[in-house]
Design a protein around this motif. Sequence first.
Motif, PDB file in Angstrom:
ATOM      1  N   ASP A  28       0.707  -1.201  -0.114  1.00  0.00           N
ATOM      2  CA  ASP A  28      -0.074  -0.067   0.129  1.00  0.00           C
ATOM      3  C   ASP A  28       0.949   1.306   0.017  1.00  0.00           C
ATOM      4  O   ASP A  28       1.858   1.251   0.591  1.00  0.00           O
ATOM      5  CB  ASP A  28      -0.853   0.127   1.254  1.00  0.00           C
ATOM      6  CG  ASP A  28      -2.048  -0.973   1.009  1.00  0.00           C
ATOM      7  OD1 ASP A  28      -2.932  -0.538  -0.030  1.00  0.00           O
ATOM      8  OD2 ASP A  28      -2.365  -1.465   1.902  1.00  0.00           O
ATOM      9  N   THR A  30       1.476   4.916   1.649  1.00  0.00           N
ATOM     10  CA  THR A  30       0.944   5.406   2.729  1.00  0.00           C
ATOM     11  C   THR A  30       1.392   7.137   2.745  1.00  0.00           C
ATOM     12  O   THR A  30       1.804   7.489   1.780  1.00  0.00           O
ATOM     13  CB  THR A  30       1.860   4.945   4.106  1.00  0.00           C
ATOM     14  OG1 THR A  30       3.205   5.183   3.896  1.00  0.00           O
ATOM     15  CG2 THR A  30       1.487   3.621   3.989  1.00  0.00           C
ATOM     16  N   ASN A  35       4.264   0.719   2.343  1.00  0.00           N
ATOM     17  CA  ASN A  35       4.234  -0.610   3.122  1.00  0.00           C
ATOM     18  C   ASN A  35       4.614  -1.570   2.312  1.00  0.00           C
ATOM     19  O   ASN A  35       4.178  -1.649   1.077  1.00  0.00           O
ATOM     20  CB  ASN A  35       2.746  -0.955   3.626  1.00  0.00           C
ATOM     21  CG  ASN A  35       2.227   0.106   4.735  1.00  0.00           C
ATOM     22  OD1 ASN A  35       2.948   0.688   5.238  1.00  0.00           O
ATOM     23  ND2 ASN A  35       1.087  -0.150   4.955  1.00  0.00           N
ATOM     24  N   ALA A  57       0.110   0.356  -5.276  1.00  0.00           N
ATOM     25  CA  ALA A  57       0.298  -0.754  -4.723  1.00  0.00           C
ATOM     26  C   ALA A  57       0.486  -1.895  -6.162  1.00  0.00           C
ATOM     27  O   ALA A  57       0.041  -1.672  -6.963  1.00  0.00           O
ATOM     28  CB  ALA A  57      -0.807  -1.270  -4.154  1.00  0.00           C
ATOM     29  N   THR A 215      -8.000   6.491   3.952  1.00  0.00           N
ATOM     30  CA  THR A 215      -6.700   6.200   4.450  1.00  0.00           C
ATOM     31  C   THR A 215      -6.798   5.322   5.701  1.00  0.00           C
ATOM     32  O   THR A 215      -7.712   6.016   6.540  1.00  0.00           O
ATOM     33  CB  THR A 215      -5.904   7.625   4.608  1.00  0.00           C
ATOM     34  OG1 THR A 215      -5.647   8.280   3.457  1.00  0.00           O
ATOM     35  CG2 THR A 215      -4.443   7.042   5.396  1.00  0.00           C
ATOM     36  N   LYS A 225      -3.164  -6.369   5.147  1.00  0.00           N
ATOM     37  CA  LYS A 225      -4.453  -5.767   4.680  1.00  0.00           C
ATOM     38  C   LYS A 225      -5.722  -6.433   5.166  1.00  0.00           C
ATOM     39  O   LYS A 225      -5.846  -7.736   5.427  1.00  0.00           O
ATOM     40  CB  LYS A 225      -4.332  -6.167   3.086  1.00  0.00           C
ATOM     41  CG  LYS A 225      -3.578  -5.253   2.162  1.00  0.00           C
ATOM     42  CD  LYS A 225      -3.678  -5.686   0.725  1.00  0.00           C
ATOM     43  CE  LYS A 225      -3.111  -4.701  -0.244  1.00  0.00           C
ATOM     44  NZ  LYS A 225      -3.680  -3.461  -0.463  1.00  0.00           N
ATOM     45  N   SER A 254      -9.149  -3.094   0.194  1.00  0.00           N
ATOM     46  CA  SER A 254      -8.495  -3.470   1.346  1.00  0.00           C
ATOM     47  C   SER A 254      -7.246  -2.803   1.548  1.00  0.00           C
ATOM     48  O   SER A 254      -6.618  -2.431   0.523  1.00  0.00           O
ATOM     49  CB  SER A 254      -8.238  -5.326   1.209  1.00  0.00           C
ATOM     50  OG  SER A 254      -9.417  -5.859   1.042  1.00  0.00           O
ATOM     51  N   LEU A 255      -6.802  -2.470   2.912  1.00  0.00           N
ATOM     52  CA  LEU A 255      -5.777  -1.374   3.080  1.00  0.00           C
ATOM     53  C   LEU A 255      -4.834  -2.124   4.490  1.00  0.00           C
ATOM     54  O   LEU A 255      -5.439  -2.790   5.179  1.00  0.00           O
ATOM     55  CB  LEU A 255      -6.230  -0.217   3.493  1.00  0.00           C
ATOM     56  CG  LEU A 255      -6.763   0.667   2.409  1.00  0.00           C
ATOM     57  CD1 LEU A 255      -7.479   2.087   3.082  1.00  0.00           C
ATOM     58  CD2 LEU A 255      -5.994   0.915   1.192  1.00  0.00           C
ATOM     59  N   SER A 256      -3.595  -2.284   4.145  1.00  0.00           N
ATOM     60  CA  SER A 256      -2.732  -2.425   5.368  1.00  0.00           C
ATOM     61  C   SER A 256      -2.757  -1.214   6.133  1.00  0.00           C
ATOM     62  O   SER A 256      -3.211   0.148   6.069  1.00  0.00           O
ATOM     63  CB  SER A 256      -1.482  -2.789   4.808  1.00  0.00           C
ATOM     64  OG  SER A 256      -0.576  -1.910   3.974  1.00  0.00           O
ATOM     65  N   GLY A 259      -2.307   2.370   5.077  1.00  0.00           N
ATOM     66  CA  GLY A 259      -2.292   2.720   3.493  1.00  0.00           C
ATOM     67  C   GLY A 259      -3.459   3.336   3.300  1.00  0.00           C
ATOM     68  O   GLY A 259      -4.448   3.753   3.874  1.00  0.00           O
ATOM     69  N   LYS A 260      -3.211   4.063   2.071  1.00  0.00           N
ATOM     70  CA  LYS A 260      -4.563   4.771   1.481  1.00  0.00           C
ATOM     71  C   LYS A 260      -4.719   4.318   0.107  1.00  0.00           C
ATOM     72  O   LYS A 260      -3.984   3.695  -0.797  1.00  0.00           O
ATOM     73  CB  LYS A 260      -4.085   6.520   1.398  1.00  0.00           C
ATOM     74  CG  LYS A 260      -2.836   6.592   0.446  1.00  0.00           C
ATOM     75  CD  LYS A 260      -2.361   8.118   0.561  1.00  0.00           C
ATOM     76  CE  LYS A 260      -1.163   8.541  -0.512  1.00  0.00           C
ATOM     77  NZ  LYS A 260      -0.908   9.827  -0.332  1.00  0.00           N
ATOM     78  N   GLY A 261      -5.900   4.577  -0.320  1.00  0.00           N
ATOM     79  CA  GLY A 261      -6.569   3.902  -1.641  1.00  0.00           C
ATOM     80  C   GLY A 261      -7.674   4.592  -2.057  1.00  0.00           C
ATOM     81  O   GLY A 261      -8.586   5.366  -1.260  1.00  0.00           O
TER      82      GLY A 261
END
Length: 305
Positions: A28, A30, A35, A57, A215, A225, A254-256, A259-261
Amino acid sequence: MTAAEDLGRALAGGAPAGAQTVSAQVVDVTEAGVNLECQGTLLLDVACPDSYRGRAAGDWVAVRIGAVPVVLWRLGPDPGGTDDASIREIAADVAADLVAISAYTWGTAVPGAGWEQVTTLWTRRDSNGTGQLYAQIGGSTPSPTPPPTRPPKTVKISPTAAGSWRGGSPDDYAATPVQGDWTGGGNRRGAWFYGTAIAAACAGKAVSSMKVAFTRRSGSGVNAKRPLHVYLHTYTSPPSGQLTLGAGPEELLSLSAGGKGTAALPPSWRTALASGSARGLAIYADGRTDYMAVTGGQITITFSG
């Protein structure tokens, strides 16, 4: 000692000279870096050079292993072609806001053949707020084909409020939207509120897509994640009692930890938000497995012609 420091010291201590750069995959992006999945270990918030742009990612990167790992560069094809395409797209969008005139000249004499005298000049603003001119002429030259209408500009709408609910009322201990239950105190549900801004921005326009950016906060739940369980809701502002969930859940991304997406909303959801039958977004999960705190919530709306 963090996982990153532990792995860094282990590799640095056992690796021969010149063999302390390894490859790793980005899990991910950040706020502070990325990450990484590195030799079976999840490394959080690994710093990146300014030259590593367009981080995403799935990227493979070269990492200098040490007490504090650092990304050196991205591995893969030359991104020049992608950069060129994005620059051209931005340039085309800017140029579309301008009215082109092929030539401009003047003089004291009457112009030659082919020129028409303007008897009246008209102006207006189109539906996108762009100024237009129309020249009424006294001759018989037919009118040109009108230029195609541009779709309205993309709109970004940020939440006016956000929060979490537990046990049927607002949770004073979690101002950030949270899903799940980490301590056994009961499942939390979080939400973002936009007033009537989404429907107002879409009024009279055809919506082609809606995307939302999230985020995940570090230090909430497991680092790996985990999916966001996203719902719609019908509130324009935070309720004083229980937050009732609407359509959902959708596992949009899905995020760790950290993480942002960005994820596209389903077509039925953007229709509901555009019409005002839904007003905002919420998250909810059961138990510890997908527990996390989430910030962001900015929605980007793209329109079609």
